[in-house]
Design a protein around this motif. Structure first.
Motif, short mmCIF file in Angstrom:
data_model
loop_
_atom_site.label_atom_id
_atom_site.label_comp_id
_atom_site.label_asym_id
_atom_site.label_seq_id
_atom_site.Cartn_x
_atom_site.Cartn_y
_atom_site.Cartn_z
N TYR A 15 2.39 -4.48 3.38
CA TYR A 15 3.34 -3.44 3.77
C TYR A 15 2.76 -2.08 3.38
CZ TYR A 15 6.83 -7.20 4.13
OH TYR A 15 7.51 -8.34 4.47
N VAL A 16 2.85 -1.14 4.28
CA VAL A 16 2.48 0.24 3.98
C VAL A 16 3.77 1.03 3.78
CG1 VAL A 16 1.31 2.31 4.78
CG2 VAL A 16 0.36 0.06 5.33
N ILE A 17 3.92 1.60 2.59
CA ILE A 17 5.14 2.31 2.22
C ILE A 17 4.83 3.80 2.08
CG2 ILE A 17 7.03 2.48 0.57
CD1 ILE A 17 6.90 -0.28 1.78
N ASP A 18 5.47 4.61 2.92
CA ASP A 18 5.31 6.07 2.83
C ASP A 18 6.35 6.59 1.84
OD1 ASP A 18 5.07 8.78 3.10
OD2 ASP A 18 5.13 8.79 5.31
N LEU A 19 5.90 6.93 0.65
CA LEU A 19 6.81 7.36 -0.42
C LEU A 19 7.58 8.62 -0.04
CD1 LEU A 19 4.56 6.73 -3.56
CD2 LEU A 19 6.16 5.17 -2.45
N SER A 20 7.00 9.46 0.80
CA SER A 20 7.66 10.72 1.17
C SER A 20 8.91 10.50 2.02
CB SER A 20 6.68 11.62 1.92
OG SER A 20 6.38 11.10 3.20
N GLN A 21 9.05 9.30 2.58
CA GLN A 21 10.19 9.01 3.44
C GLN A 21 11.34 8.32 2.71
OE1 GLN A 21 10.27 10.14 6.73
NE2 GLN A 21 8.48 11.19 5.87
N ILE A 22 11.12 7.96 1.44
CA ILE A 22 12.14 7.24 0.68
C ILE A 22 13.15 8.22 0.09
CG2 ILE A 22 12.58 5.77 -1.34
CD1 ILE A 22 9.90 4.43 -0.80
N LYS A 23 14.42 7.91 0.26
CA LYS A 23 15.49 8.73 -0.30
C LYS A 23 16.06 8.07 -1.55
CE LYS A 23 16.94 10.37 4.30
NZ LYS A 23 18.08 10.46 5.26
N SER A 24 16.85 8.81 -2.31
CA SER A 24 17.57 8.19 -3.43
C SER A 24 18.35 7.00 -2.89
CB SER A 24 18.52 9.20 -4.06
OG SER A 24 17.81 10.26 -4.66
N THR A 25 18.21 5.87 -3.58
CA THR A 25 18.73 4.61 -3.06
C THR A 25 19.66 3.95 -4.06
OG1 THR A 25 16.70 4.32 -1.76
CG2 THR A 25 18.05 2.36 -2.13
N VAL A 26 20.72 3.34 -3.55
CA VAL A 26 21.72 2.66 -4.38
C VAL A 26 21.86 1.22 -3.90
CG1 VAL A 26 24.13 2.62 -5.15
CG2 VAL A 26 22.96 4.82 -4.76
N ALA A 27 21.87 0.26 -4.83
CA ALA A 27 22.12 -1.14 -4.49
C ALA A 27 23.59 -1.45 -4.73
CB ALA A 27 21.24 -2.07 -5.31
N VAL B 277 0.86 -1.18 0.00
CA VAL B 277 0.00 0.00 0.00
C VAL B 277 0.90 1.23 0.00
CG1 VAL B 277 -1.83 1.24 1.19
CG2 VAL B 277 -1.75 -1.26 1.30
N LEU B 278 0.89 1.96 -1.11
CA LEU B 278 1.76 3.12 -1.26
C LEU B 278 0.99 4.39 -0.88
CD1 LEU B 278 3.34 2.20 -4.73
CD2 LEU B 278 4.04 1.47 -2.44
N LYS B 279 1.61 5.21 -0.05
CA LYS B 279 0.98 6.47 0.35
C LYS B 279 2.02 7.58 0.30
CE LYS B 279 1.80 6.29 5.35
NZ LYS B 279 1.18 6.39 6.68
N GLY B 280 1.55 8.83 0.26
CA GLY B 280 2.46 9.97 0.25
C GLY B 280 3.00 10.27 -1.14
N LYS B 281 3.77 11.34 -1.21
CA LYS B 281 4.35 11.80 -2.47
C LYS B 281 5.87 11.73 -2.38
CE LYS B 281 4.44 15.84 -5.55
NZ LYS B 281 3.94 17.22 -5.76
N PRO B 282 6.53 11.17 -3.41
CA PRO B 282 8.00 11.08 -3.38
C PRO B 282 8.66 12.45 -3.36
CG PRO B 282 7.07 9.65 -5.08
CD PRO B 282 5.96 10.53 -4.60
N GLN B 283 9.84 12.50 -2.73
CA GLN B 283 10.64 13.71 -2.72
C GLN B 283 11.20 13.99 -4.12
OE1 GLN B 283 13.63 13.74 0.45
NE2 GLN B 283 12.52 12.06 1.47
N GLU B 284 11.75 15.18 -4.29
CA GLU B 284 12.40 15.53 -5.55
C GLU B 284 13.51 14.53 -5.85
OE1 GLU B 284 14.48 19.42 -7.72
OE2 GLU B 284 14.49 19.23 -5.52
N TRP B 285 13.63 14.14 -7.09
CA TRP B 285 14.63 13.21 -7.62
C TRP B 285 14.37 11.74 -7.25
CZ3 TRP B 285 16.64 15.71 -11.33
CH2 TRP B 285 17.07 17.04 -11.21
N VAL B 286 13.37 11.48 -6.44
CA VAL B 286 13.05 10.08 -6.09
C VAL B 286 12.03 9.54 -7.09
CG1 VAL B 286 11.97 8.58 -4.37
CG2 VAL B 286 13.58 10.36 -3.66
N SER B 287 12.34 8.39 -7.67
CA SER B 287 11.49 7.80 -8.71
C SER B 287 11.19 6.34 -8.38
CB SER B 287 12.21 7.89 -10.06
OG SER B 287 13.37 7.07 -10.07
#
Length: 419
Positions: free
Chosen positions: A261-273, A164-174
């Protein structure tokens, strides 16, 4: 007990009122896909199954994209097999060099897959089309041959995980950052043979390109498929391009999920694997100082219009670091053309990048960007296994187009805000 999106689609195509997880069914296929690596094997198997014709010349898709433009004689021979078969079968949807795109970018663009379809492909990232609300999954070449011959395939109905996706992603987060975050959270086997089903109010902030990226990488969590709830964004994308009528299957309110899972998109940062698994994730502020030798922007995962736009916005009036090779390859010819029309091609070239024809080559270590021992690359591709893009002692850091472009300029793994 109700059914998930995937279960409803499979039940419909199996002619059943309902199905449940673990059940074995035979379902009608809307499309069967193969490429220049997997296609020849399937083609060879057809006569062994007593078939001299495909079940429907309009629904078997052949896309030579992996070692094309042909890198060597063997690749040329592989493509020749596919080409001659397509001609002999009078296939409607065969895409040769000049018309070709990377298969999983091309088929949605061309409207060949729509919501409600069941699609199998001899490539693990066939799960991409779940972004459109379709059930799509990868299979081996023998299963693909059977699908080509009969127009049906057997499936074990998967259980599901709900995101369940909620919120809005930050700038540059895709979408790339979001799916890497999720894989980092549940692991590369966290959704093994399950359906990853995406829903929630946060979908309104995810364009189709982000959804395609996320569905594409469902397999990197071990999933059977990834699928998005159909909404206005889906229907707008399909409008004017869909080759047949979309069908919407919505999960029942009482559908059973193994986990939610509830995912708050606004809390996700640019991520690298980090090497050597997609689950080895760090946020951009945890990366540290990692110098790189190469950047690859493109692939079936991030070769769409918005991906090229982000790369161009960062590379504009900047230069690729002197010791870095930057390769950009759009997902389709249409995306390539848009790069030219919108001036992005000029931006890429002036920045010191190479703009390539659509191909899977660099992603799988096939050609056009092979890494030597000890070299490090930032790539918007979908896998960073040992030796994936070249030498077994090379390293691949998976990232979004924003991080990849910024890294090309910085000469190290970096985010746009660091420039």
């Amino acid at each position: 007990m109700g059914m998930t999106m995937t279960q409803k689609i499979l039940a419909d195509h199996a002619g059943l009122d309902s199905v449940k997880a673990g059940q074995f069914i035979e379902a009608k296929l809307d499309a069967v896909l193969a490429n220049d690596i997997t296609g020849p094997v399937a083609i060879k198997n057809l006569p062994e199954m007593g078939a001299d014709k495909v079940f429907d010349k309009d629904r078997v898709f052949l896309v030579p994209d992996h070692f094309t433009p042909n890198k060597d004689i063997k690749a040329a021979e592989q493509c020749k097999v596919v080409r001659e078969f397509a001609r002999s079968q009078e296939l409607t949807n065969y895409f040769e060099v000049g018309r070709v795109g990377i298969e999983h970018a091309l088929l949605p663009e061309q409207g060949l897959v729509v919501a409600g379809d069941v699609v199998i492909g001899a490539d693990s990232h066939t799960c991409t089309y779940g972004a459109l609300g379709a059930f799509s999954t990868g299979m081996g070449s023998t299963d693909i041959a059977a699908g080509m011959a009969r127009g049906y395939s057997w499936f074990k109905v998967p259980s599901a995980i709900k995101f369940v996706l909620k919120g809005k992603p930050q700038e540059w987060v895709s979408g790339k950052d979001i799916i890497l975050h999720i894989i980092g959270m549940i692991g590369v086997e966290g959704a093994r043979y399950k359906s990853m089903e995406f829903t929630g109010d946060g979908l309104q902030h995810l364009g189709m390109d982000s959804r395609l990226t996320m569905a594409n990488m469902a397999i990197e969590a071990g999933a059977k498929n990834g699928i998005f709830e159909v909404d206005d964004i889906t229907l707008e994308y399909l409008r004017g391009r869909a080759k047949h009528e979309p069908r919407i299957f919505k999960a029942d309110d009482d559908a059973e999920y193994d986990e939610t899972y509830v995912i708050d998109l606004s809390q996700i940062k640019s991520t690298v694997a980090f090497p050597h698994l997609p689950e080895n994730t760090k946020t951009i502020d945890e990366v540290g100082d990692i110098k790189i030798d190469q950047v690859v922007i493109g692939s079936c995962t991030n070769g769409n219009i918005s991906d090229m736009e982000v790369a161009a916005s960062i590379l504009k009036d900047r230069k690729v670091a002197q010791d870095v090779r930057c390769i950009i390859f759009p997902g389709t010819q249409n995306v390539y053309m848009e790069c030219i029309k919108r001036g992005w091609a000029e931006i890429f070239i002036e920045a010191g990048a190479v703009l390539s024809t659509p191909t899977c080559g660099p992603c799988l270590g096939g050609h056009m960007g092979i890494l030597a021992a000890g070299e490090k690359a930032v790539a918007t591709t979908n896998r960073n296994f040992v030796g994936r893009m070249g030498h077994v002692e090379s390293e691949i850091y998976l990232a979004s187009p924003a991080v990849a472009a910024a890294s090309a300029v910085a000469g190290k793994v970096a985010g746009p805000k660091e420039l």
